[in-house]
Design a protein around this motif. Structure first.
Motif, PDB file in Angstrom:
ATOM      1  N   PRO A  82       0.580  -1.037  -0.324  1.00 56.29           N
ATOM      2  CA  PRO A  82      -0.094  -0.114  -0.283  1.00 56.29           C
ATOM      3  C   PRO A  82       0.714   1.294   0.212  1.00 56.29           C
ATOM      4  CG  PRO A  82      -0.141  -0.983   2.170  1.00 56.29           C
ATOM      5  CD  PRO A  82       0.490  -1.899   0.949  1.00 56.29           C
ATOM      6  N   GLY A  83       0.919   2.505  -0.694  1.00 56.37           N
ATOM      7  CA  GLY A  83       1.444   2.879  -0.789  1.00 56.37           C
ATOM      8  C   GLY A  83       0.447   4.645  -1.800  1.00 56.37           C
ATOM      9  N   ASN A  84       0.772   5.964  -1.263  1.00 56.72           N
ATOM     10  CA  ASN A  84      -0.339   6.842  -2.047  1.00 56.72           C
ATOM     11  C   ASN A  84       1.555   7.941  -2.618  1.00 56.72           C
ATOM     12  OD1 ASN A  84      -2.410   6.196  -0.729  1.00 56.72           O
ATOM     13  ND2 ASN A  84      -1.941   7.490   0.959  1.00 56.72           N
ATOM     14  N   PRO A  85       1.183   8.034  -3.475  1.00 53.97           N
ATOM     15  CA  PRO A  85       0.725   7.445  -4.639  1.00 53.97           C
ATOM     16  C   PRO A  85       0.415   6.424  -5.239  1.00 53.97           C
ATOM     17  CG  PRO A  85       1.181   8.722  -6.192  1.00 53.97           C
ATOM     18  CD  PRO A  85       1.784   8.968  -4.452  1.00 53.97           C
ATOM     19  N   PRO A  86      -0.698   5.236  -5.917  1.00 54.08           N
ATOM     20  CA  PRO A  86      -0.587   4.939  -6.486  1.00 54.08           C
ATOM     21  C   PRO A  86       0.404   4.211  -7.675  1.00 54.08           C
ATOM     22  CG  PRO A  86      -2.663   4.689  -6.698  1.00 54.08           C
ATOM     23  CD  PRO A  86      -1.698   5.367  -5.498  1.00 54.08           C
ATOM     24  N   PRO A  87       1.599   3.927  -7.908  1.00 53.36           N
ATOM     25  CA  PRO A  87       2.066   3.410  -8.889  1.00 53.36           C
ATOM     26  C   PRO A  87       1.151   3.198 -10.381  1.00 53.36           C
ATOM     27  CG  PRO A  87       2.892   1.326  -8.625  1.00 53.36           C
ATOM     28  CD  PRO A  87       1.534   2.617  -7.377  1.00 53.36           C
ATOM     29  N   ARG A  88       1.453   4.028 -11.005  1.00 56.11           N
ATOM     30  CA  ARG A  88       1.006   3.685 -12.474  1.00 56.11           C
ATOM     31  C   ARG A  88       1.264   3.002 -13.320  1.00 56.11           C
ATOM     32  NH1 ARG A  88      -3.055   7.819 -14.089  1.00 56.11           N
ATOM     33  NH2 ARG A  88      -2.091   8.298 -16.287  1.00 56.11           N
ATOM     34  N   TRP A  89       0.820   2.110 -14.585  1.00 57.45           N
ATOM     35  CA  TRP A  89       0.911   1.640 -15.382  1.00 57.45           C
ATOM     36  C   TRP A  89       1.211   2.467 -16.754  1.00 57.45           C
ATOM     37  CZ3 TRP A  89       2.677  -2.986 -15.242  1.00 57.45           C
ATOM     38  CH2 TRP A  89       1.168  -4.258 -13.917  1.00 57.45           C
ATOM     39  N   THR A  90       2.282   1.850 -17.644  1.00 60.69           N
ATOM     40  CA  THR A  90       2.128   2.102 -19.364  1.00 60.69           C
ATOM     41  C   THR A  90       2.693   1.587 -19.700  1.00 60.69           C
ATOM     42  OG1 THR A  90       4.001   4.120 -18.418  1.00 60.69           O
ATOM     43  CG2 THR A  90       4.019   3.560 -20.868  1.00 60.69           C
ATOM     44  N   LEU A  91       1.357   1.786 -21.187  1.00 58.55           N
ATOM     45  CA  LEU A  91       1.203   0.536 -22.075  1.00 58.55           C
ATOM     46  C   LEU A  91       1.750   1.278 -23.589  1.00 58.55           C
ATOM     47  CD1 LEU A  91      -0.054  -1.969 -23.460  1.00 58.55           C
ATOM     48  CD2 LEU A  91      -1.929  -0.290 -23.892  1.00 58.55           C
ATOM     49  N   THR A  92       3.168   0.282 -23.906  1.00 58.24           N
ATOM     50  CA  THR A  92       3.350   0.421 -25.545  1.00 58.24           C
ATOM     51  C   THR A  92       3.391  -0.402 -26.040  1.00 58.24           C
ATOM     52  OG1 THR A  92       5.398   0.690 -24.740  1.00 58.24           O
ATOM     53  CG2 THR A  92       4.978   2.045 -24.050  1.00 58.24           C
ATOM     54  N   TRP A  93       3.867  -0.233 -27.467  1.00 55.17           N
ATOM     55  CA  TRP A  93       3.467  -1.590 -28.598  1.00 55.17           C
ATOM     56  C   TRP A  93       4.494  -1.309 -28.881  1.00 55.17           C
ATOM     57  CZ3 TRP A  93      -0.882  -4.547 -28.803  1.00 55.17           C
ATOM     58  CH2 TRP A  93      -1.576  -4.106 -28.298  1.00 55.17           C
ATOM     59  N   LEU A  94       5.494  -2.888 -29.249  1.00 56.69           N
ATOM     60  CA  LEU A  94       6.998  -3.215 -29.557  1.00 56.69           C
ATOM     61  C   LEU A  94       7.106  -4.782 -30.960  1.00 56.69           C
ATOM     62  CD1 LEU A  94      10.151  -2.769 -29.765  1.00 56.69           C
ATOM     63  CD2 LEU A  94      10.046  -4.330 -27.526  1.00 56.69           C
ATOM     64  N   GLU A  95       6.952  -4.233 -31.458  1.00 56.62           N
ATOM     65  CA  GLU A  95       6.786  -5.326 -33.468  1.00 56.62           C
ATOM     66  C   GLU A  95       5.593  -5.362 -32.871  1.00 56.62           C
ATOM     67  OE1 GLU A  95      10.088  -7.877 -32.618  1.00 56.62           O
ATOM     68  OE2 GLU A  95      11.608  -6.439 -32.833  1.00 56.62           O
ATOM     69  N   GLY A  96       4.537  -5.127 -32.535  1.00 58.95           N
ATOM     70  CA  GLY A  96       3.255  -5.479 -32.898  1.00 58.95           C
ATOM     71  C   GLY A  96       2.663  -5.840 -31.256  1.00 58.95           C
ATOM     72  N   ARG A  97       3.392  -6.108 -29.987  1.00 65.60           N
ATOM     73  CA  ARG A  97       2.934  -6.362 -28.618  1.00 65.60           C
ATOM     74  C   ARG A  97       2.637  -5.847 -27.942  1.00 65.60           C
ATOM     75  NH1 ARG A  97       7.145 -10.772 -31.039  1.00 65.60           N
ATOM     76  NH2 ARG A  97       8.003  -9.587 -28.942  1.00 65.60           N
ATOM     77  N   PRO A  98       1.619  -5.478 -27.284  1.00 60.60           N
ATOM     78  CA  PRO A  98       1.907  -4.631 -26.153  1.00 60.60           C
ATOM     79  C   PRO A  98       3.149  -5.502 -25.181  1.00 60.60           C
ATOM     80  CG  PRO A  98      -0.064  -6.138 -25.377  1.00 60.60           C
ATOM     81  CD  PRO A  98       0.729  -7.020 -26.775  1.00 60.60           C
ATOM     82  N   VAL A  99       3.231  -3.878 -24.393  1.00 63.62           N
ATOM     83  CA  VAL A  99       4.076  -4.005 -23.404  1.00 63.62           C
ATOM     84  C   VAL A  99       3.153  -2.842 -21.910  1.00 63.62           C
ATOM     85  CG1 VAL A  99       6.304  -3.824 -22.866  1.00 63.62           C
ATOM     86  CG2 VAL A  99       6.102  -4.248 -25.188  1.00 63.62           C
ATOM     87  N   ALA A 100       3.265  -3.733 -20.851  1.00 63.77           N
ATOM     88  CA  ALA A 100       2.984  -2.682 -19.365  1.00 63.77           C
ATOM     89  C   ALA A 100       3.591  -2.581 -19.276  1.00 63.77           C
ATOM     90  CB  ALA A 100       1.482  -3.477 -18.886  1.00 63.77           C
ATOM     91  N   GLU A 101       3.763  -1.568 -18.826  1.00 60.46           N
ATOM     92  CA  GLU A 101       5.392  -1.389 -17.493  1.00 60.46           C
ATOM     93  C   GLU A 101       5.021  -0.915 -16.258  1.00 60.46           C
ATOM     94  OE1 GLU A 101       9.613   0.061 -17.275  1.00 60.46           O
ATOM     95  OE2 GLU A 101       8.770  -0.038 -19.151  1.00 60.46           O
TER      96      GLU A 101
END
Length: 79
Positions: free
Chosen positions: A34-53
């Protein structure tokens, strides 16, 4: 061309996030301290495949064989 997006951990992933990643994203979020603020996801695409970081460096993606893979950004992807 596919554009990425960002969202906060714990929120419903945006429609751009493939459903095949949702279960593993939720599993990663369940292990977050638990923490404030919660982390955020970033969605990108690499060679047509999703990458969520996540801001913490956790990466959820789909490999060449179609399997969902979780790793940390300091791990060698080709090891």
């Amino acid at each position: 061309m596919q554009l990425g997006t960002r969202w906060t951990a714990g929120d419903q992933p945006p429609a751009a996030v493939p459903a095949s990643l949702h279960e593993q994203l939720a599993a990663v979020e369940a292990d977050l301290p638990p923490g404030n603020p919660p982390p955020r996801w970033t969605l990108t695409w690499l060679e047509g495949r999703p990458v969520a970081e996540l801001d913490s460096g956790v990466i959820v993606t789909i490999d060449r064989d179609g399997a969902v893979v979780v790793r940390h950004d300091d791990e060698d992807e080709f090891a």
